[in-house]
Design an enzyme around this catalytic site. Sequence first.
Site, PDB file in Angstrom:
ATOM      1  N   GLU A  48       0.976  -1.211  -0.103  1.00 54.53           N
ATOM      2  CA  GLU A  48       0.090  -0.056   0.172  1.00 54.53           C
ATOM      3  C   GLU A  48       0.924   1.127  -0.052  1.00 54.53           C
ATOM      4  O   GLU A  48       2.110   1.355   0.659  1.00 54.53           O
ATOM      5  CB  GLU A  48      -0.804   0.132   1.278  1.00 54.53           C
ATOM      6  CG  GLU A  48      -2.221  -0.793   1.366  1.00 54.53           C
ATOM      7  CD  GLU A  48      -3.046  -0.808   2.341  1.00 54.53           C
ATOM      8  OE1 GLU A  48      -2.854   0.195   3.177  1.00 54.53           O
ATOM      9  OE2 GLU A  48      -3.877  -1.571   2.430  1.00 54.53           O
ATOM     10  N   ARG A 105      -1.751   3.418 -25.107  1.00 55.90           N
ATOM     11  CA  ARG A 105      -2.078   2.502 -26.001  1.00 55.90           C
ATOM     12  C   ARG A 105      -3.366   1.783 -26.017  1.00 55.90           C
ATOM     13  O   ARG A 105      -3.468   1.152 -27.012  1.00 55.90           O
ATOM     14  CB  ARG A 105      -0.739   1.550 -26.198  1.00 55.90           C
ATOM     15  CG  ARG A 105       0.648   1.964 -26.737  1.00 55.90           C
ATOM     16  CD  ARG A 105       1.696   1.154 -26.470  1.00 55.90           C
ATOM     17  NE  ARG A 105       2.200   1.002 -25.155  1.00 55.90           N
ATOM     18  CZ  ARG A 105       3.354   0.216 -24.767  1.00 55.90           C
ATOM     19  NH1 ARG A 105       3.812  -0.531 -25.683  1.00 55.90           N
ATOM     20  NH2 ARG A 105       3.733   0.185 -23.651  1.00 55.90           N
ATOM     21  N   HIS A 139       0.397   8.843 -27.086  1.00 55.75           N
ATOM     22  CA  HIS A 139       0.455   7.892 -28.040  1.00 55.75           C
ATOM     23  C   HIS A 139      -0.735   8.069 -29.146  1.00 55.75           C
ATOM     24  O   HIS A 139      -0.675   8.032 -30.252  1.00 55.75           O
ATOM     25  CB  HIS A 139       0.349   6.570 -27.720  1.00 55.75           C
ATOM     26  CG  HIS A 139       0.216   5.523 -28.383  1.00 55.75           C
ATOM     27  ND1 HIS A 139       1.318   5.152 -29.483  1.00 55.75           N
ATOM     28  CD2 HIS A 139      -0.857   4.628 -28.791  1.00 55.75           C
ATOM     29  CE1 HIS A 139       1.029   4.032 -29.999  1.00 55.75           C
ATOM     30  NE2 HIS A 139      -0.204   3.606 -29.734  1.00 55.75           N
ATOM     31  N   ASP A 181       5.655   2.866 -39.368  1.00 56.63           N
ATOM     32  CA  ASP A 181       4.401   2.348 -39.844  1.00 56.63           C
ATOM     33  C   ASP A 181       3.407   3.761 -40.496  1.00 56.63           C
ATOM     34  O   ASP A 181       3.901   4.726 -40.187  1.00 56.63           O
ATOM     35  CB  ASP A 181       3.449   2.068 -38.686  1.00 56.63           C
ATOM     36  CG  ASP A 181       3.376   2.568 -37.291  1.00 56.63           C
ATOM     37  OD1 ASP A 181       3.017   3.817 -37.623  1.00 56.63           O
ATOM     38  OD2 ASP A 181       3.587   2.166 -36.343  1.00 56.63           O
ATOM     39  N   LYS A 204       4.212  -2.045 -42.307  1.00 57.10           N
ATOM     40  CA  LYS A 204       4.356  -3.490 -41.925  1.00 57.10           C
ATOM     41  C   LYS A 204       2.959  -4.035 -41.287  1.00 57.10           C
ATOM     42  O   LYS A 204       2.049  -3.522 -41.545  1.00 57.10           O
ATOM     43  CB  LYS A 204       5.003  -3.110 -40.278  1.00 57.10           C
ATOM     44  CG  LYS A 204       4.128  -2.494 -39.190  1.00 57.10           C
ATOM     45  CD  LYS A 204       4.759  -2.345 -38.054  1.00 57.10           C
ATOM     46  CE  LYS A 204       4.182  -1.533 -37.140  1.00 57.10           C
ATOM     47  NZ  LYS A 204       4.784  -1.120 -35.602  1.00 57.10           N
ATOM     48  N   ARG A 206       1.188  -7.072 -39.561  1.00 59.90           N
ATOM     49  CA  ARG A 206       1.218  -8.339 -38.515  1.00 59.90           C
ATOM     50  C   ARG A 206       0.302  -9.215 -38.480  1.00 59.90           C
ATOM     51  O   ARG A 206      -0.767  -9.160 -39.104  1.00 59.90           O
ATOM     52  CB  ARG A 206       0.932  -7.595 -36.995  1.00 59.90           C
ATOM     53  CG  ARG A 206       1.848  -6.324 -36.574  1.00 59.90           C
ATOM     54  CD  ARG A 206       1.404  -5.863 -35.261  1.00 59.90           C
ATOM     55  NE  ARG A 206       2.396  -4.894 -34.837  1.00 59.90           N
ATOM     56  CZ  ARG A 206       3.298  -4.837 -34.125  1.00 59.90           C
ATOM     57  NH1 ARG A 206       3.796  -6.069 -33.621  1.00 59.90           N
ATOM     58  NH2 ARG A 206       3.856  -3.650 -33.684  1.00 59.90           N
ATOM     59  N   THR A 235       9.639  -3.414 -26.805  1.00 61.05           N
ATOM     60  CA  THR A 235      10.712  -4.505 -27.044  1.00 61.05           C
ATOM     61  C   THR A 235      11.461  -4.128 -27.961  1.00 61.05           C
ATOM     62  O   THR A 235      12.620  -4.975 -28.126  1.00 61.05           O
ATOM     63  CB  THR A 235       9.802  -5.723 -27.164  1.00 61.05           C
ATOM     64  OG1 THR A 235       9.179  -5.749 -28.268  1.00 61.05           O
ATOM     65  CG2 THR A 235       9.067  -6.070 -25.863  1.00 61.05           C
ATOM     66  N   ALA A 236      11.504  -3.182 -28.777  1.00 62.61           N
ATOM     67  CA  ALA A 236      12.323  -3.074 -29.947  1.00 62.61           C
ATOM     68  C   ALA A 236      12.661  -3.861 -31.104  1.00 62.61           C
ATOM     69  O   ALA A 236      13.270  -3.625 -32.209  1.00 62.61           O
ATOM     70  CB  ALA A 236      13.758  -2.588 -29.375  1.00 62.61           C
TER      71      ALA A 236
END
Length: 336
Positions: A48, A105, A139, A181, A204, A206, A235-236
């Site tokens: 806490e 995000r 973002h 992107d 790109k 996915r 995470t690059a």
Amino acid sequence: MPSLTEPKLISGNANRPLAEAVARRMSMHRGRDIGLVDARVERFNDSEIFVEVFENVRGEDMFIIQPTSNPANDNLMELLVIADALRRSSAARITAVMPYFGYARQDRRTKARTPITAKLVANMIAEAGIERILTMDLHATQIQGFFDIPVDNLYAAPVFALDIKANFKDNIDDVMVISPDVGGVARARELAKRIGAPLAIVDKRREKAGEVAEMTVIGDVTDKVCIIVDDICDTAGTLCKAAEVLIENGAKEVHSYITHGVLSGPAVERVTNSVMKSLVITDSIEATAPVKACPNIRIVPTAPMFAQAISNTWAGTSVSSLFDDKTLSPIYEGLY
């Protein structure tokens, strides 16, 4: 209502070095000591969060410097608890200075039965008694509309433009700005206009989250010094893959300018082994030891910009003036 003395700064534990740098910068410009308000932000054994403010803040214009970076939940709760402590101590106004806005995000429902967590966070911040937000490179800019309180969204592009002009002055004609992107084209175009450079896009696709199936370069990058621009590097994986694709398409060298270096998991190792010559990030998130030790990661300071933004907010003058790199040049004098 502005304080009759000076703005008062208080910091959580998320990025204490940045808060101290902002305080030093404001002290230098205002000609008097502006330190961080003496307080303790601690955790009980069950995690806490407990906050105690040791100075009188009644009637003061308070600025809480606290990015909600990793650990996002802990840092967000620190921000809310500090705000509650200040509100119950009769502070005149509370502004949250969030260099990095966590949960940004999650700004829309991407699938059925998923939350819009950025809106939930906005509701919590307003309910805690915070009356204004000062952040950088959200973002999704529409997050400003999640709030019923003023939100000032600063941009790293003017600072990046100063840095690029200083570090690539010998081959500025070869520089090309790259959006990693299609969604980031507006951000990349803005920087390209500031430095007078052409623009290309890495498209790109996915197959599933976290995996990039295919990348295509839209534009001729042959013999160009490519600068990839984005707001977040986590995470690059995408960033390093984009750099490889650019080199395969004839780029002379690749650099990256990223506002928020989240750099979690294998990110530092990937950047170290990447074909990228450098990754430039801001100090919106406190750098970990591996990030500081990485030879091809460089950190540019945001304290001068945030110090000026806080001063302008306190004085009731324009914050949007900081969108112009000409306005920022004197603030960053000596650094570039």
